[in-house]
Design a protein around this motif. Structure first.
Motif, PDB file in Angstrom:
ATOM      1  N   CYS A  65       0.828  -1.205   0.000  1.00  0.00           N
ATOM      2  CA  CYS A  65       0.000   0.000   0.000  1.00  0.00           C
ATOM      3  C   CYS A  65       0.861   1.252   0.000  1.00  0.00           C
ATOM      4  O   CYS A  65       2.017   1.225   0.423  1.00  0.00           O
ATOM      5  N   CYS A  66       0.244   2.331  -0.432  1.00  0.00           N
ATOM      6  CA  CYS A  66       0.900   3.632  -0.324  1.00  0.00           C
ATOM      7  C   CYS A  66       0.204   4.442   0.771  1.00  0.00           C
ATOM      8  O   CYS A  66      -0.897   4.083   1.217  1.00  0.00           O
ATOM      9  N   VAL A  67       0.837   5.516   1.174  1.00  0.00           N
ATOM     10  CA  VAL A  67       0.301   6.360   2.241  1.00  0.00           C
ATOM     11  C   VAL A  67      -1.093   6.866   1.870  1.00  0.00           C
ATOM     12  O   VAL A  67      -1.984   6.904   2.717  1.00  0.00           O
ATOM     13  N   CYS A  68      -1.294   7.220   0.589  1.00  0.00           N
ATOM     14  CA  CYS A  68      -2.591   7.778   0.191  1.00  0.00           C
ATOM     15  C   CYS A  68      -3.731   6.798   0.443  1.00  0.00           C
ATOM     16  O   CYS A  68      -4.844   7.212   0.790  1.00  0.00           O
ATOM     17  N   GLU A  69      -3.464   5.503   0.310  1.00  0.00           N
ATOM     18  CA  GLU A  69      -4.509   4.505   0.588  1.00  0.00           C
ATOM     19  C   GLU A  69      -4.823   4.454   2.084  1.00  0.00           C
ATOM     20  O   GLU A  69      -5.985   4.383   2.478  1.00  0.00           O
ATOM     21  N   PHE A  70      -3.767   4.505   2.905  1.00  0.00           N
ATOM     22  CA  PHE A  70      -3.990   4.505   4.356  1.00  0.00           C
ATOM     23  C   PHE A  70      -4.731   5.769   4.802  1.00  0.00           C
ATOM     24  O   PHE A  70      -5.544   5.726   5.720  1.00  0.00           O
ATOM     25  N   VAL A  71      -4.450   6.895   4.154  1.00  0.00           N
ATOM     26  CA  VAL A  71      -5.165   8.143   4.463  1.00  0.00           C
ATOM     27  C   VAL A  71      -6.666   7.930   4.272  1.00  0.00           C
ATOM     28  O   VAL A  71      -7.468   8.313   5.124  1.00  0.00           O
TER      29      VAL A  71
ATOM     30  N   ILE B  11       5.983   5.949  -3.144  1.00  0.00           N
ATOM     31  CA  ILE B  11       6.621   4.990  -2.248  1.00  0.00           C
ATOM     32  C   ILE B  11       5.550   4.000  -1.800  1.00  0.00           C
ATOM     33  O   ILE B  11       4.500   4.399  -1.296  1.00  0.00           O
ATOM     34  N   ILE B  12       5.829   2.728  -2.015  1.00  0.00           N
ATOM     35  CA  ILE B  12       4.895   1.660  -1.675  1.00  0.00           C
ATOM     36  C   ILE B  12       5.446   0.911  -0.466  1.00  0.00           C
ATOM     37  O   ILE B  12       6.629   0.570  -0.422  1.00  0.00           O
ATOM     38  N   TYR B  13       4.600   0.634   0.486  1.00  0.00           N
ATOM     39  CA  TYR B  13       5.008  -0.029   1.723  1.00  0.00           C
ATOM     40  C   TYR B  13       4.554  -1.479   1.737  1.00  0.00           C
ATOM     41  O   TYR B  13       3.504  -1.819   1.213  1.00  0.00           O
ATOM     42  N   SER B  14       5.392  -2.312   2.345  1.00  0.00           N
ATOM     43  CA  SER B  14       5.077  -3.737   2.481  1.00  0.00           C
ATOM     44  C   SER B  14       5.645  -4.228   3.805  1.00  0.00           C
ATOM     45  O   SER B  14       6.483  -3.566   4.427  1.00  0.00           O
TER      46      SER B  14
ATOM     47  N   SER C  56      -4.618   5.139  -5.627  1.00  0.00           N
ATOM     48  CA  SER C  56      -5.003   6.396  -6.265  1.00  0.00           C
ATOM     49  C   SER C  56      -3.786   7.259  -6.605  1.00  0.00           C
ATOM     50  O   SER C  56      -3.916   8.281  -7.237  1.00  0.00           O
ATOM     51  N   CYS C  57      -2.614   6.803  -6.185  1.00  0.00           N
ATOM     52  CA  CYS C  57      -1.404   7.612  -6.412  1.00  0.00           C
ATOM     53  C   CYS C  57      -0.711   7.247  -7.717  1.00  0.00           C
ATOM     54  O   CYS C  57       0.241   7.891  -8.105  1.00  0.00           O
ATOM     55  N   GLU C  58      -1.137   6.201  -8.416  1.00  0.00           N
ATOM     56  CA  GLU C  58      -0.436   5.809  -9.635  1.00  0.00           C
ATOM     57  C   GLU C  58      -0.913   6.601 -10.815  1.00  0.00           C
ATOM     58  O   GLU C  58      -2.025   7.033 -10.894  1.00  0.00           O
TER      59      GLU C  58
END
Length: 114
Positions: A35-41, A73-76, A112-114
């Motif tokens: 996930c990216c930060v924007c998804e967690f937001v 930046i994608i987090y895993s 949504s960040c791509e």
């Protein structure tokens, strides 16, 4: 999965970190998804700085890692961490949080960040 022993102090620090409901939910989501930060937001309805602060704490502890994809930046989950077996075992006792990402997808907000 390799078996490692984690020192009590380090285990306590990781468990304290995961004692926060938001961080624990993030890690459970990252168990099956990147996930990216924007998804967690969107998932947590929190500000980007607040989400970034949670991610930074998880990253500093080595629980989460980041990878750059273009400008994002994608987090895993860091499966190479010495803490991963302990974290993974803990996550196995929790209900799936994948529905949160499904809801984002239905709203057209997944990645949504791509």
């Amino acid at each position: 999965m390799r078996l490692t022993t984690v020192e009590i102090d380090k285990a306590a620090a990781i468990l304290k970190l995961l004692g926060d409901k938001t961080r624990l939910t993030m890690v459970k989501i990252l168990d099956n998804n990147d996930c990216c930060v924007c998804e967690f937001v969107e998932i947590f309805k929190m500000s980007q700085p607040a989400i970034s602060q949670h991610i930074r704490k998880l990253k500093d502890a080595g629980v989460v890692r980041e990878a750059r994809r273009g400008q994002w930046i994608i987090y895993s989950l860091n499966k190479d961490s010495d803490y991963y077996p302990m974290v993974h075992n803990l996550l196995g006792h929790l209900p799936s949080q994948d529905y949160k990402l499904s809801e984002l997808e239905e709203q057209g907000l997944r990645i949504s960040c791509e």
